[in-house]
Design a protein around this motif. Structure first.
Motif, PDB file in Angstrom:
ATOM      1  N   GLN A 149       0.930  -1.107  -0.090  1.00 13.24           N
ATOM      2  CA  GLN A 149      -0.025  -0.069   0.108  1.00 13.24           C
ATOM      3  C   GLN A 149       1.053   1.086   0.150  1.00 13.24           C
ATOM      4  N   ILE A 150       2.190   1.127   0.306  1.00 14.73           N
ATOM      5  CA  ILE A 150       3.302   2.283   0.194  1.00 14.73           C
ATOM      6  C   ILE A 150       2.717   3.129  -1.265  1.00 14.73           C
ATOM      7  N   ASN A 151       3.032   4.262  -1.058  1.00 19.71           N
ATOM      8  CA  ASN A 151       3.055   5.235  -2.405  1.00 19.71           C
ATOM      9  C   ASN A 151       4.181   5.275  -3.105  1.00 19.71           C
ATOM     10  N   GLY A 161      -0.621  10.608   9.436  1.00 22.83           N
ATOM     11  CA  GLY A 161       0.401  10.837   8.128  1.00 22.83           C
ATOM     12  C   GLY A 161       1.777  10.623   8.452  1.00 22.83           C
ATOM     13  N   GLN A 162       2.285  11.087   9.814  1.00 24.76           N
ATOM     14  CA  GLN A 162       3.763  11.099  10.278  1.00 24.76           C
ATOM     15  C   GLN A 162       4.034   9.709  10.606  1.00 24.76           C
ATOM     16  N   ILE A 163       3.086   8.872  11.138  1.00 22.76           N
ATOM     17  CA  ILE A 163       3.241   7.677  11.618  1.00 22.76           C
ATOM     18  C   ILE A 163       3.467   6.836  10.268  1.00 22.76           C
ATOM     19  N   ALA A 164       2.531   7.111   9.211  1.00 24.18           N
ATOM     20  CA  ALA A 164       2.586   6.438   8.003  1.00 24.18           C
ATOM     21  C   ALA A 164       4.008   6.233   7.576  1.00 24.18           C
ATOM     22  N   ALA A 190       0.511   2.710   4.841  1.00 17.52           N
ATOM     23  CA  ALA A 190      -0.517   3.547   4.003  1.00 17.52           C
ATOM     24  C   ALA A 190      -1.172   4.191   5.286  1.00 17.52           C
ATOM     25  N   GLU A 191      -1.391   5.549   5.092  1.00 17.41           N
ATOM     26  CA  GLU A 191      -2.205   6.138   5.976  1.00 17.41           C
ATOM     27  C   GLU A 191      -3.389   5.456   6.467  1.00 17.41           C
TER      28      GLU A 191
END
Length: 233
Positions: free
Chosen positions: A119-121, A183-186, A192-193
């Motif tokens: 799921q990573i961008n 978002g920072q944790i992701a 993914a967020e």
């Protein structure tokens, strides 16, 4: 006057049993300056036959081959182990659809340099490839420390508040305690967020609290307990 020498591109090898995934990752990486996909494989046999001759710097390996469920095997991790036995300088970046703590343990033991979810961008995956190619690790230090403790058999007893949380959820709880946003944790954990949001909902339920701030307070209490347990450094 000689033109300045350009650095050699990062040579990447892909292993995934889904053609569309390989095609998408190849198109993404080949479109980046300084990165070249030199080969690919759909299964373990092809990977072990092709990769050594191509001398990649980074192998992007699907953790599970020929399985679509979390209960599938970790054959890609075995490929990591075998390739690194032949090419110790190779950086293996494990790619998986499932956030699986057992697979993370196996990946670290196999010598993987990183572990990311599918799921990573795209930009984060490119950064991950560049990071491991440069010799850095994408494995969370806390996760690595737990693996080493597990190997030595000296893991501390898990506090009752954490007994129901998975290791990944504990990591997220610690980051909540540090005040990080979803978002920072992701970005910190290469998730993914949406995955982070779902994990937080799960850990809140397991902890029996309804609000994020309550989890942050608990994380802070646990951090102080750990500092007291460890004593002054």
């Amino acid at each position: 006057m000689h033109a300045p020498a350009t650095p050699d591109p990062i040579r990447v090898f892909l292993l995934d049993d889904h053609e569309m995934v390989r095609r998408g990752v190849r198109d993404l990486l080949d479109g980046e300056p300084g990165i070249e996909v030199v080969g690919e494989a759909a299964d373990r046999r092809e990977a072990l036959a092709r990769a050594p001759a191509l001398r990649p710097h980074v192998a992007l390996l699907d953790v599970r081959l020929g399985s679509g469920s979390p209960e599938g095997d970790h054959e890609g991790i075995e490929v990591c182990r075998e390739l690194r036995a032949r090419m110790p300088e190779l950086a293996c970046l494990m790619l998986t659809s499932f956030d699986d703590d057992e697979a993370l343990f196996d990946a670290i033991m196999a010598g993987a340099a990183g572990y990311v979810l599918k799921q990573i961008n795209g930009s984060d995956l490119v950064n991950a490839v560049r990071t491991v190619a440069a010799g850095a690790s994408l494995l969370d230090p806390g996760a690595t420390a737990r693996v080493m403790a597990r190997v030595r058999g000296d893991e501390d007893p898990v506090p009752p508040e954490l007994a129901r949380l998975s290791p990944r959820e504990r990591e997220i709880l610690e980051l909540i305690g540090e005040g990080l946003t979803n978002g920072q944790i992701a970005r910190r954990l290469y998730l993914a967020e949406k995955t982070v949001k779902n994990r937080i909902s799960s850990l809140l339920g397991k902890l029996g609290v309804g609000r994020r701030v309550q989890a942050a307070v608990l994380a802070e209490k646990l951090r102080h307990r750990a500092m007291e347990h460890d004593g002054p450094g």
